[in-house]
Design a protein around this motif. Structure first.
Motif, PDB file in Angstrom:
ATOM      1  N   GLY A 159       0.252  -0.644   0.120  1.00  0.00           N
ATOM      2  CA  GLY A 159       0.565  -1.875  -0.815  1.00  0.00           C
ATOM      3  C   GLY A 159       1.728  -1.906  -1.515  1.00  0.00           C
ATOM      4  N   ILE A 160       2.502  -0.850  -1.577  1.00  0.00           N
ATOM      5  CA  ILE A 160       3.507  -1.028  -2.679  1.00  0.00           C
ATOM      6  C   ILE A 160       3.307  -1.470  -3.944  1.00  0.00           C
ATOM      7  CG2 ILE A 160       6.168  -1.087  -2.587  1.00  0.00           C
ATOM      8  CD1 ILE A 160       5.461  -0.118  -0.066  1.00  0.00           C
ATOM      9  N   THR A 161       2.119  -0.753  -4.423  1.00  0.00           N
ATOM     10  CA  THR A 161       1.742  -1.274  -5.902  1.00  0.00           C
ATOM     11  C   THR A 161       2.709  -0.594  -6.864  1.00  0.00           C
ATOM     12  OG1 THR A 161       0.206   0.652  -6.151  1.00  0.00           O
ATOM     13  CG2 THR A 161      -0.662  -1.372  -5.158  1.00  0.00           C
ATOM     14  N   ASP A 162       2.804  -1.080  -8.220  1.00  0.00           N
ATOM     15  CA  ASP A 162       3.519  -0.614  -9.093  1.00  0.00           C
ATOM     16  C   ASP A 162       3.186   0.331  -9.966  1.00  0.00           C
ATOM     17  OD1 ASP A 162       1.937  -2.193 -10.562  1.00  0.00           O
ATOM     18  OD2 ASP A 162       3.114  -3.595 -11.352  1.00  0.00           O
ATOM     19  N   TYR A 163       2.136   1.101  -9.426  1.00  0.00           N
ATOM     20  CA  TYR A 163       1.566   2.357 -10.234  1.00  0.00           C
ATOM     21  C   TYR A 163       2.595   3.243 -10.820  1.00  0.00           C
ATOM     22  CZ  TYR A 163      -0.657   6.820 -11.012  1.00  0.00           C
ATOM     23  OH  TYR A 163      -1.149   8.043 -11.650  1.00  0.00           O
ATOM     24  N   TYR A 164       3.571   3.592 -10.029  1.00  0.00           N
ATOM     25  CA  TYR A 164       4.966   3.980 -10.162  1.00  0.00           C
ATOM     26  C   TYR A 164       5.956   3.137  -9.533  1.00  0.00           C
ATOM     27  CZ  TYR A 164       4.476   6.857  -5.849  1.00  0.00           C
ATOM     28  OH  TYR A 164       4.373   7.085  -4.473  1.00  0.00           O
ATOM     29  N   ASP A 165       7.334   3.882  -9.890  1.00  0.00           N
ATOM     30  CA  ASP A 165       8.283   3.268  -9.390  1.00  0.00           C
ATOM     31  C   ASP A 165       8.398   2.799  -7.710  1.00  0.00           C
ATOM     32  OD1 ASP A 165      10.953   2.252  -8.996  1.00  0.00           O
ATOM     33  OD2 ASP A 165      12.009   4.365  -9.055  1.00  0.00           O
ATOM     34  N   VAL A 166       8.414   1.279  -7.629  1.00  0.00           N
ATOM     35  CA  VAL A 166       8.345   0.805  -6.224  1.00  0.00           C
ATOM     36  C   VAL A 166       9.581   1.320  -5.484  1.00  0.00           C
ATOM     37  CG1 VAL A 166       6.554  -0.774  -6.659  1.00  0.00           C
ATOM     38  CG2 VAL A 166       9.092  -1.387  -6.759  1.00  0.00           C
ATOM     39  N   VAL A 167      10.710   1.386  -6.157  1.00  0.00           N
ATOM     40  CA  VAL A 167      12.161   1.765  -5.671  1.00  0.00           C
ATOM     41  C   VAL A 167      11.805   2.918  -4.915  1.00  0.00           C
ATOM     42  CG1 VAL A 167      14.308   2.390  -5.885  1.00  0.00           C
ATOM     43  CG2 VAL A 167      13.513   0.527  -7.199  1.00  0.00           C
ATOM     44  N   LEU A 168      11.170   3.952  -5.169  1.00  0.00           N
ATOM     45  CA  LEU A 168      10.994   5.405  -4.550  1.00  0.00           C
ATOM     46  C   LEU A 168      10.029   5.108  -3.351  1.00  0.00           C
ATOM     47  CD1 LEU A 168      11.042   8.315  -4.456  1.00  0.00           C
ATOM     48  CD2 LEU A 168       9.240   8.241  -6.088  1.00  0.00           C
ATOM     49  N   LYS A 169       9.023   4.168  -3.565  1.00  0.00           N
ATOM     50  CA  LYS A 169       8.187   3.849  -2.385  1.00  0.00           C
ATOM     51  C   LYS A 169       8.961   3.425  -1.229  1.00  0.00           C
ATOM     52  CE  LYS A 169       3.992   3.258  -5.134  1.00  0.00           C
ATOM     53  NZ  LYS A 169       2.832   2.579  -5.339  1.00  0.00           N
ATOM     54  N   ARG A 170       9.872   2.127  -1.617  1.00  0.00           N
ATOM     55  CA  ARG A 170      10.625   1.744  -0.440  1.00  0.00           C
ATOM     56  C   ARG A 170      11.599   2.406   0.194  1.00  0.00           C
ATOM     57  NH1 ARG A 170       8.658  -3.531  -0.600  1.00  0.00           N
ATOM     58  NH2 ARG A 170       7.964  -4.469  -2.487  1.00  0.00           N
TER      59      ARG A 170
END
Length: 349
Positions: A45-56
């Motif tokens: 879901g790429i939620t913004d619980y933490y940095d979405v840049v790191l997820k992507r």
């Protein structure tokens, strides 16, 4: 690369659907599976619980492998999840996605019910519909809650969760058992113990500690630092999961067929497995490892015990070893040094 029938041309053993592939553990597991030649479809879901840049960034690394595809959608959206799973037709499902964070659950408990309980229900429905060979789902050592006898064994009662996060994970274990019994769906739940390593979440203790130490800021040590954790390095965890994929539980003929110490259900192809380093590390020693790896002293802000926290966790990992022949083995000093090296490179410090 298309989903569904075209993916059958891959020179792979199985197709594995992994939820949470933009997350810390999901990213590492997907990378491990891809290295072995599996076709992996990631769902996050790429939620913004933490940095979405790191997820992507994690997803972008995985997408360099032609056997990986990613879908960005929420588990709570059953229609979207069903469409993806139906097109991919997985052989195995590994469900890692969840609303993480023990402390955040004190502030936003509803988010845990929606993601962890409702989302997991949707995954189980998809697994049932496709009669997958094996459904593996992540739980947590937090389900042991108020238990005081250690090391924690899978056959111990886990009826005293101390946070909503732990309660939702315990609920998914119960749901998983019911589905395994009703639909003969082979299911393994794994209980993680304080996982750490490169590409970890910014809300994890090691990330916050290293960030503060390198910046000269104090670190918060609850219970005056007198806490103990069974720290589990990410590579060890991923290896354990990979091996457990092949350790498919079977419904026993009777309770007498279950070996002592095995958490296998007597009425379902269902098992719970601890994944931990099989030892306790004092938090102050963990901090000392960070100091050694960074070459800088930590400024300690000693604090009282935090609500919902536990003094110690410690996994009995004997069942994991019996099932797979594997035991996590990374020394905490080596694991911390690897994280610090990654952090310095990632943050360019």
């Amino acid at each position: 690369m298309a989903f569904g029938k075209q993916s059958r041309s891959f020179p792979v053993q199985r197709k594995i659907f992994v939820t949470g592939t933009a997350g810390f553990i999901g990213f590492h597991l997907a990378r491990r599976l891809l290295e072995e030649g599996f076709a992996v479809l990631g769902y996050d879901g790429i939620t913004d619980y933490y940095d979405v840049v790191l997820k992507r960034q994690r997803h972008q690394m995985l997408l360099q492998n032609s056997h990986f595809r990613a879908v960005e959608a929420m588990l709570e959206d059953q229609r979207a999840l069903d469409a993806v799973v139906d097109a991919f037709e997985p052989d195995v499902i590994v469900h890692l996605a969840a609303q993480a964070g023990v402390r955040y659950s004190l502030e936003q408990p509803k988010a845990y019910l929606e993601a962890n309980v409702v989302g997991t229900f949707h995954v189980m429905e998809a697994a049932k519909r496709h009669a997958v060979q094996h459904l593996l789902m992540a739980s947590t050592s937090s389900v042991y809650g108020g238990n005081e006898e250690m090391p924690f064994a899978e056959t111990d009662k886990a009826d005293t969760p101390l946070t909503i996060y732990a309660a939702t994970k315990k609920a998914t274990e119960a749901m998983g058992h019911a589905y395994a019994h009703l639909w003969d769906l082979p299911t393994t739940m794994f209980r993680f113990f304080t996982v750490y390593g490169p590409w970890g979440r910014p809300d994890m203790a090691i990330y916050k500690f290293v960030d503060a130490v390198l910046d000269g800021r104090p670190i918060d040590l609850y219970n005056n630092g007198h806490l103990y954790r069974d720290f589990t390095y990410i590579d060890d965890l991923v290896e354990a999961i990979r091996l457990l994929i092949d350790a498919v539980p079977e419904r026993p003929a009777s309770a007498a067929d279950i070996e002592p110490g095995d958490s296998l259900s007597n009425v379902a192809p269902f098992r719970v497995v601890n994944i931990g380093n099989n030892g306790r590390v004092r938090l102050l020693d963990f901090v000392a490892a960070i100091e050694a790896a960074t070459g800088m002293p930590a400024r300690r802000n000693l604090m009282s015990m935090q609500k919902g926290d536990v003094v110690a966790t410690w996994a009995n990992a004997d069942l994991l070893h019996r099932l797979t022949g594997y035991r996590p083995r990374t020394d905490v000093r080596d694991g911390v040094a690897s994280f610090v090296a990654w952090y310095k490179d990632y943050r360019r410090v």
